[in-house]
Design a protein around this motif. Structure first.
Motif, short mmCIF file in Angstrom:
data_model
loop_
_atom_site.label_atom_id
_atom_site.label_comp_id
_atom_site.label_asym_id
_atom_site.label_seq_id
_atom_site.Cartn_x
_atom_site.Cartn_y
_atom_site.Cartn_z
N LEU A 11 24.88 -18.56 19.01
CA LEU A 11 24.92 -19.29 17.74
C LEU A 11 26.32 -19.80 17.39
O LEU A 11 26.50 -20.50 16.41
CB LEU A 11 24.40 -18.41 16.60
CG LEU A 11 22.94 -17.99 16.74
CD1 LEU A 11 22.52 -17.08 15.60
CD2 LEU A 11 22.03 -19.21 16.78
N ARG A 12 27.32 -19.42 18.19
CA ARG A 12 28.68 -19.92 17.94
C ARG A 12 29.15 -20.74 19.14
O ARG A 12 29.09 -21.95 19.13
CB ARG A 12 29.61 -18.74 17.62
CG ARG A 12 30.88 -19.17 16.90
CD ARG A 12 31.97 -19.68 17.82
NE ARG A 12 32.43 -18.67 18.75
CZ ARG A 12 33.22 -18.95 19.79
NH1 ARG A 12 33.62 -20.18 20.02
NH2 ARG A 12 33.58 -17.99 20.63
N ASP A 13 29.54 -20.10 20.23
CA ASP A 13 30.01 -20.88 21.39
C ASP A 13 28.86 -21.69 21.98
O ASP A 13 29.03 -22.82 22.41
CB ASP A 13 30.60 -19.93 22.44
CG ASP A 13 31.84 -20.52 23.10
OD1 ASP A 13 31.99 -21.74 23.07
OD2 ASP A 13 32.67 -19.75 23.63
N ILE A 200 34.95 -9.10 27.44
CA ILE A 200 35.23 -10.26 28.31
C ILE A 200 34.43 -11.46 27.81
O ILE A 200 33.30 -11.31 27.33
CB ILE A 200 34.93 -9.93 29.79
CG1 ILE A 200 35.38 -11.08 30.71
CG2 ILE A 200 33.44 -9.64 30.00
CD1 ILE A 200 36.84 -11.11 30.98
N HIS A 201 35.03 -12.65 27.95
CA HIS A 201 34.38 -13.89 27.46
C HIS A 201 34.64 -14.96 28.53
O HIS A 201 35.75 -15.46 28.65
CB HIS A 201 35.03 -14.27 26.12
CG HIS A 201 34.56 -15.56 25.54
ND1 HIS A 201 33.76 -15.62 24.41
CD2 HIS A 201 34.78 -16.85 25.89
CE1 HIS A 201 33.53 -16.88 24.09
NE2 HIS A 201 34.13 -17.66 24.98
N CYS A 202 33.62 -15.26 29.34
CA CYS A 202 33.83 -16.17 30.46
C CYS A 202 33.12 -17.50 30.29
O CYS A 202 31.96 -17.55 29.87
CB CYS A 202 33.35 -15.51 31.75
SG CYS A 202 34.32 -14.07 32.16
N HIS A 203 33.81 -18.56 30.69
CA HIS A 203 33.19 -19.89 30.72
C HIS A 203 32.87 -20.26 32.17
O HIS A 203 33.44 -19.69 33.10
CB HIS A 203 34.09 -20.91 30.03
CG HIS A 203 33.93 -20.87 28.54
ND1 HIS A 203 32.98 -21.61 27.89
CD2 HIS A 203 34.56 -20.13 27.59
CE1 HIS A 203 33.04 -21.35 26.59
NE2 HIS A 203 33.99 -20.45 26.37
N ASP A 204 31.97 -21.24 32.31
CA ASP A 204 31.36 -21.47 33.61
C ASP A 204 31.87 -22.72 34.34
O ASP A 204 31.16 -23.28 35.17
CB ASP A 204 29.83 -21.57 33.42
CG ASP A 204 29.08 -21.10 34.65
OD1 ASP A 204 29.60 -20.23 35.36
OD2 ASP A 204 27.98 -21.63 34.90
N GLY A 236 29.49 -24.41 29.76
CA GLY A 236 28.77 -23.28 29.18
C GLY A 236 29.47 -21.94 29.33
O GLY A 236 30.59 -21.85 29.86
N ASN A 237 28.78 -20.91 28.87
CA ASN A 237 29.30 -19.53 28.88
C ASN A 237 28.55 -18.71 29.91
O ASN A 237 27.59 -19.18 30.51
CB ASN A 237 29.09 -18.89 27.50
CG ASN A 237 30.00 -19.46 26.43
OD1 ASN A 237 29.99 -20.65 26.16
ND2 ASN A 237 30.81 -18.61 25.84
N ALA A 238 28.96 -17.46 30.05
CA ALA A 238 28.22 -16.53 30.92
C ALA A 238 26.82 -16.38 30.34
O ALA A 238 26.65 -16.32 29.12
CB ALA A 238 28.93 -15.19 30.95
#
Ligand code: KIV
Ligand code: ZN
Length: 499
Positions: A11-13, A200-204, A236-238
């Motif tokens: 709902l945020r990233d 951890i916060h990973c982008h793709d 996108g994100n993980a």
């Protein structure tokens, strides 16, 4: 056993994905499903960003009971106060404060020295402490930050009250062994790290977000930021479903960890997010894609029939991927419809069931067999049309091989009916030009696609568009047994999402 906390930022990233935008009501729908799925923390939005986002965070905070509800803030007073006000009714509120720490961001974005960044962290966390006991801090672009400075920032944040330190791979630059060694080096070099949970916060961007997140666990992270279907900023994100199923499937590697996710809700959640955001799940998407458990080659099919695990490492039932053989038709009643909807995880109130039942009967007049995917499309149509905006009243198209196509379109907007006529290069172009005459919005059609929702000649067509308008990229979908009607609806859906 050690717990891995699942921090969902759909709902945020996720909502920062170009073209995805959710109303407060839709965010609430997703939040309820996330609660059912069992996520530990819901990042509901960035309250200072807009009154709409503030209200959405506020309504999630008031309604969600089991999960921690979190709001994002920069190191800015107005942001922190907006998170405080929006979460005032939350049972378990958390603030997530972030500040970029890499040289490139300091030099070009902020024009600030390292000491000034340290001061800002102190200022923001001291302010946050007035309102929150649960504080998460993210040094944005951590993976491209000078290590010694990163350790200093993290130590400061913990001294100032941060209970969770989130490590963002903001631009998706790292790869798995780098992430696990970064997390271990944080553990070994930040003296007060035992007072905080590492996240951890990973982008793709390089397609490694899920692998990087798993690698972070091996390095010592105990909270994972992720989104449903992996949606998020840029690539996108993980993806939540990939991480959770990897943890479950590779028990040999991750056996000492557990989490709270009810994996049987994964497909349902994926569908809900796709429906509400208008973002399609690619058929080959791991875990939740339509093809994730389909076997095409004869050799595979034969082997799977003999022993499922020859070609399936996951039981489709474990992720809620169960297709029903049951088909409804025009003689099916309201109870049968409700039962099917319930089975599909579509929670509808009486009023909504009435509307869907009417749509169902109309469709059953045009189409002999109503499959699960038809029902999902009906509910999606209802959701789309509820969005305040442009509604298709009627469409008439004159076309053929030797005539210039012409369309007459009638649209309802703010309770008034408008009509326009136009010719075009093809029938869809004629429809869109007629619509443009009414809306007077300058648009560029970026992509257009059409597919059959189910099999058979009487299948509903699902049209998808992406348009560029008002400097934004917006997606839209529309379904109908008439493909031109579906096309017009998809275009109007995108225009309505523009707001
Ligand atoms: O990608 C990122 O760095 C973020 C931060 C706000 C955590 O989304
Ligand atoms: Zn991010």
């Amino acid at each position: 056993m050690e717990k891995i906390l699942i921090f969902d930022t759909t709902l945020r990233d996720g909502e920062q994905a170009p073209g995805a935008s959710l109303t407060a009501e839709q965010k609430l729908e997703v939040a309820f499903q996330l609660e059912k799925l069992g996520v530990d923390i819901i990042e509901a939005g960035f309250p200072v960003a807009s009154p709409g986002d503030f209200n959405a965070v506020n309504s999630v905070a008031r309604s969600v009971k089991k999960c921690v509800v979190c709001g994002l803030a920069r190191c800015v007073k107005a942001d922190i106060e907006a998170v405080h006000k929006s979460l005032i009714k939350a049972r378990n509120p958390r603030i997530h404060v972030f500040l970029a720490t890499s040289k490139i961001h300091l030099q070009y974005k902020f024009k600030k020295a390292e000491d000034e960044i340290i001061d800002l962290v102190k200022y923001a966390l001291r302010l946050s402490r007035n309102y929150f006991s649960d504080i998460e801090f993210s040094p944005e672009d951590a993976t491209r930050t000078d290590k010694n400075f990163l350790f200093r920032v993290i130590e400061t944040a913990i001294n100032e009250g941060a209970k969770t330190i989130n490590v963002p791979d903001t631009v998706g630059y790292s790869y798995p062994h780098e992430i696990s060694s970064l997390i271990s080096s944080i553990t070994n070099n930040v003296p007060n790290i035992n007072k905080a949970v590492i996240s951890i916060h990973c982008h793709d961007d390089l397609g490694m977000a899920s692998a990087n997140s798993l690698s972070a666990i091996l390095g010592g992270a105990r909270q994972i930021h992720c989104t449903i279907n992996g949606i998020g900023e840029r690539a996108g994100n993980a993806s939540l479903e990939e991480i959770v199923m990897a943890l479950k499937t590779r028990h040999d590697v991750f056996g000492q960890f557990y989490n709270n996710i009810n994996t049987k809700e994964l497909c349902r959640t994926s569908k809900a997010v796709s429906t509400l955001t208008g973002f399609i799940v690619p058929p080959n998407k791991a875990i939740v894609g339509d093809n994730a458990f389909r076997h095409e080659s004869g050799i595979h099919q034969d082997a799977v029939l003999k022993k499922r695990t020859t070609y399936e490492i996951i039981d489709p039932k474990d992720v809620g991927m169960e297709k029903s053989g049951l088909v409804l038709g025009k003689h099916s009643g309201r109870h049968a419809l409700i039962a099917r909807l319930k089975n599909l995880g579509l929670k509808l109130d009486e009023k909504k069931v009435d509307l869907i039942f009417k749509r169902f009967k109309d469709l059953a007049d045009k189409k002999k067999e109503i499959f699960d995917d038809d029902l999902v499309a009906l509910v999606e149509e209802e959701t789309r049309e509820k969005r305040k905006g442009y509604e298709l009243v009627s469409i008439r198209v004159f076309t053929g091989t030797d005539v210039k196509p012409e369309a007459t379109v009638r649209i309802k907007y703010k309770k008034k009916i408008y009509e326009a006529k136009s010719s075009g290069d093809g029938p869809v172009d004629a429809c869109y030009k007629a619509i443009d005459k009414i809306t007077k919005i300058k648009t560029k059609l970026i992509t257009y696609g059409l597919e059959a929702i189910t099999k058979g000649r009487d299948a509903q067509g699902l049209a998808r568009v992406e348009i560029q308008a008002k400097a934004r990229y917006i997606h839209g979908k529309g379904a109908s047994t008439d493909i031109l009607e579906a096309s017009a609806k998809a275009y109007l859906d995108a225009l309505s999402r523009l707001g």
